[in-house]
Design a protein around this motif. Structure first.
Motif, short mmCIF file in Angstrom:
data_model
loop_
_atom_site.label_atom_id
_atom_site.label_comp_id
_atom_site.label_asym_id
_atom_site.label_seq_id
_atom_site.Cartn_x
_atom_site.Cartn_y
_atom_site.Cartn_z
N LEU A 1 54.58 -13.97 18.45
CA LEU A 1 53.45 -13.71 17.57
C LEU A 1 52.81 -12.34 17.84
CD1 LEU A 1 51.76 -15.18 15.40
CD2 LEU A 1 50.26 -15.97 17.23
N PHE A 2 52.59 -12.02 19.12
CA PHE A 2 51.88 -10.78 19.43
C PHE A 2 52.79 -9.55 19.35
CE2 PHE A 2 49.27 -14.07 21.63
CZ PHE A 2 48.27 -14.08 20.67
N SER A 3 54.10 -9.77 19.48
CA SER A 3 55.02 -8.63 19.26
C SER A 3 54.91 -8.19 17.80
CB SER A 3 56.46 -9.02 19.52
OG SER A 3 56.63 -9.47 20.82
N ILE A 4 54.68 -9.16 16.91
CA ILE A 4 54.61 -8.83 15.49
C ILE A 4 53.22 -8.31 15.11
CG2 ILE A 4 54.71 -9.85 13.15
CD1 ILE A 4 56.78 -11.86 14.45
N LEU A 5 52.18 -8.99 15.60
CA LEU A 5 50.82 -8.65 15.15
C LEU A 5 50.09 -7.65 16.05
CD1 LEU A 5 49.51 -12.19 14.11
CD2 LEU A 5 50.47 -10.42 12.63
N GLY A 6 50.61 -7.46 17.28
CA GLY A 6 49.89 -6.63 18.26
C GLY A 6 50.15 -5.15 18.07
N GLY A 7 49.94 -4.40 19.14
CA GLY A 7 50.15 -2.95 19.11
C GLY A 7 48.87 -2.21 19.43
N LYS A 8 49.03 -0.94 19.75
CA LYS A 8 47.90 -0.11 20.16
C LYS A 8 46.82 -0.06 19.08
CE LYS A 8 47.51 4.14 22.81
NZ LYS A 8 46.63 3.45 23.72
N GLY A 9 45.57 -0.13 19.52
CA GLY A 9 44.46 -0.03 18.57
C GLY A 9 44.07 -1.37 17.95
N LEU B 1 29.22 -17.16 18.38
CA LEU B 1 29.43 -16.72 16.99
C LEU B 1 28.73 -15.39 16.70
CD1 LEU B 1 29.11 -20.16 15.14
CD2 LEU B 1 31.18 -19.00 15.91
N VAL B 2 27.59 -15.18 17.37
CA VAL B 2 26.85 -13.92 17.16
C VAL B 2 27.68 -12.75 17.71
CG1 VAL B 2 24.73 -12.66 17.71
CG2 VAL B 2 24.64 -15.13 17.23
N SER B 3 28.16 -12.92 18.94
CA SER B 3 28.98 -11.85 19.54
C SER B 3 30.27 -11.66 18.74
CB SER B 3 29.40 -12.19 20.97
OG SER B 3 28.31 -12.58 21.72
N MET B 4 30.79 -12.75 18.21
CA MET B 4 32.05 -12.65 17.45
C MET B 4 31.85 -11.74 16.23
SD MET B 4 34.07 -15.74 15.53
CE MET B 4 35.33 -15.35 14.31
N GLU B 5 30.79 -12.00 15.49
CA GLU B 5 30.56 -11.19 14.28
C GLU B 5 30.27 -9.74 14.64
OE1 GLU B 5 28.15 -13.11 11.34
OE2 GLU B 5 28.91 -11.72 9.80
N GLN B 6 29.47 -9.58 15.71
CA GLN B 6 29.15 -8.23 16.18
C GLN B 6 30.42 -7.47 16.56
OE1 GLN B 6 26.00 -7.05 15.86
NE2 GLN B 6 27.14 -5.14 16.24
N CYS B 7 31.30 -8.17 17.26
CA CYS B 7 32.54 -7.55 17.72
C CYS B 7 33.41 -7.13 16.52
CB CYS B 7 33.27 -8.54 18.62
SG CYS B 7 34.85 -7.96 19.19
N ILE B 8 33.46 -7.99 15.51
CA ILE B 8 34.26 -7.67 14.32
C ILE B 8 33.70 -6.41 13.64
CG2 ILE B 8 34.95 -8.49 12.01
CD1 ILE B 8 34.92 -11.36 13.20
N LEU B 9 32.36 -6.33 13.59
CA LEU B 9 31.74 -5.16 12.96
C LEU B 9 31.98 -3.90 13.79
CD1 LEU B 9 28.42 -6.83 11.73
CD2 LEU B 9 30.40 -6.14 10.34
N ASP B 10 31.91 -4.05 15.12
CA ASP B 10 32.13 -2.89 16.01
C ASP B 10 33.55 -2.35 15.90
OD1 ASP B 10 29.61 -3.12 16.96
OD2 ASP B 10 30.17 -3.97 18.92
N LYS B 11 34.52 -3.27 15.97
CA LYS B 11 35.93 -2.84 16.03
C LYS B 11 36.50 -2.59 14.63
CE LYS B 11 36.03 -3.56 20.49
NZ LYS B 11 35.76 -2.42 21.37
#
Ligand code: F0G
Length: 458
Positions: A106-114, A160-170
């Protein structure tokens, strides 16, 4: 209340080999203070892992005789596939030889730098596979999950708060997947609530991020939901399990846990184009998609185990036995993760051995002491497993210093567990004599499996 008894009779037994503390002292030195390097025959009670160590049922052994070992299109695969489809509602099923093989694909397909993968807490092999692809794994456990001694019903929940914040940050485009580990192994075997799973799904949907479940201990998690979450007391386990997977776009699973199998795993998902990429890699690394690194008989054992694990008498006994050991330790004042997790008891090594600094690995020192005193094998889940180094080669510690005593399924009886409690309590009474350890050799990734250590005084 009446005693909750083991819901099985024992048909076949395996001898335990006994040894003395003097012999164990030599064995531990020879194993460089690493429990992974001790021979299994030198262990009296083996609580290193609940993975692949279950006792299979007579029905599983009988099913193995039905194994169809055809290379392609075996009957056993179709039974395996339809069982998983029925339990999870996920239409595409890809067998692998164990959980980390599913992760690797799974991560070989979806992963990678960045790229970033967000989770309540990634298990060590999951994190390693993510990092090996060049991507980064981010743990966003709820606040209660960070404190071993504070009891709360669902300490495996995602914040959930950190999750949404993290999505917005990254940036949502940089996040190929969110992974919920149920139960949360590295965080103490603590469950995730249905409300939290629903909340995670809502955020994932809002930002177009697929949700995968790391489903190793899905039935234990479902039983906790039934016990602790309002509105689920009258629901059957298969029904709760179906709801959990209903929120998921896919899952990875190690069948070595809640499927009572000695080997095996799978990927399941909705997305046909992702599945096609997975199958292409599978053929290169694991095998043809109707066996994926497993024998037909393994597929049979898993299919039967997946049905058995959802039986309520079994789950009641399972969760109660972990709680039984945890409560005995709490009564004796031993610092443990509270409340009891599903598959393991977690000692809080930082509180157990306050005299040992973190860079002398108190968890690993406690693992050694338990082996020396009673021949019990456990595992450190702390800074040896998860620690990193900064630019000056100073240890960046893990969030928690835990020692895990994982209970194999259907293997040990109540008197074995009583013995384990006695040993831990005796070690606790003499805790001031335990010394820290230093690393003398280590691998760049997953170092806890092979690291060599010695006492700081030597
Ligand atoms: N995910 C979780 C939550 C796990 O606990 C494990 C394995 C895996 C993935 C990987 O599965 O071993 O079949 O490759 N956990 C074992 C343990 C090793 O001792 O907790 P695997």
């Amino acid at each position: 209340m009446q005693t909750i008894i083991e819901p099985f009779r024992i048909k076949s037994v395996e001898p335990i080999h006994f040894n003395t503390p003097e012999q164990r002292d030599q064995i531990l030195k020879k194993a460089d203070y690493n429990p992974f390097l001790i021979k299994a025959k030198d262990v009296i009670i083996d609580l290193l892992t609940d993975s692949g160590t279950s006792a299979m049922s007579s029905n599983q052994w009988a099913a193995m005789m039905q194994g169809d070992e055809s290379y392609a299109g075996s009957e056993s695969f179709f039974r395996f596939e339809s069982t998983i489809q029925k339990i999870t509602g996920l239409p595409i099923v890809i067998p692998t030889h164990q959980g980390r093989a599913a992760e690797k694909i799974l991560f070989s397909i979806l992963g990678g730098k960045g790229k970033y993968f967000i989770s309540n807490t990634l298990f060590d092999t999951t994190r390693a596979n993510i990092e090996f692809s060049g991507a980064e794994g981010i743990d966003l456990i709820c606040d209660e999950g960070k404190h071993p001694s504070i009891p709360a019903p669902f300490k495996g929940n995602m914040n959930l708060v950190s999750m949404e914040q993290c999505i917005l940050d990254k940036g949502p485009k940089q996040i190929p997947l969110c992974i919920l580990t149920i139960t949360n192994n590295s965080g103490g075997g603590q469950p995730v609530s249905m409300e939290n799973i629903r909340g995670v799904k809502q955020i994932c949907r809002k930002y177009g991020i697929p949700l995968f479940i790391d489903a190793c201990r899905f039935a234990e998690n479902a039983y906790f939901i039934k016990l602790r979450e309002q509105g689920y007391q009258q629901r059957s386990i298969p029904n709760i399990v179906h709801e959990i997977f209903g929120y998921a776009d896919g899952c990875t699973m190690s069948a070595k846990k809640d499927a009572f199998a000695n080997i095996g795993g799978f990927l399941a998902m909705h997305d046909e184009s992702l599945a096609q990429q997975c199958r292409n890699l599978l053929i290169m690394t694991e095998g043809f998609p109707t066996y994926g690194g497993l024998a037909g008989r393994d597929l049979e054992a898993i299919a039967t185990g997946l049905e058995e694990v959802m039986e309520e008498h079994y789950l009641q006994y399972r969760i109660r036995s972990t709680e039984y050991l945890t409560n005995k330790l709490i009564d004796a004042g031993v610092p443990v993760m509270q409340p009891a997790g599903g598959h393991a008891v977690y000692l809080d090594a930082k509180a157990f051995l306050p005299q040992i600094p973190i860079n002398q690995y108190p968890g690993q020192a406690l693992v050694g002491a338990l082996y020396l005193h009673g021949g019990i094998r456990s595992v450190e889940i702390g800074s040896l497993m998860f620690g990193k180094y900064d630019h000056d080669h100073q240890l960046i510690p893990a969030a928690l210093e835990l020692v895990r005593l994982a209970i194999p399924r259907r293997v040990y009886t109540q008197s074995h567990i009583d013995y384990v409690a006695e040993v831990i309590i005796e070690v606790f009474q003499h805790r001031d004599k335990i010394k820290g350890l230093k690393i003398v050799e280590e691998a760049p990734t997953l170092r806890h499996f092979t690291a060599k250590l010695k006492p700081v005084s030597l």
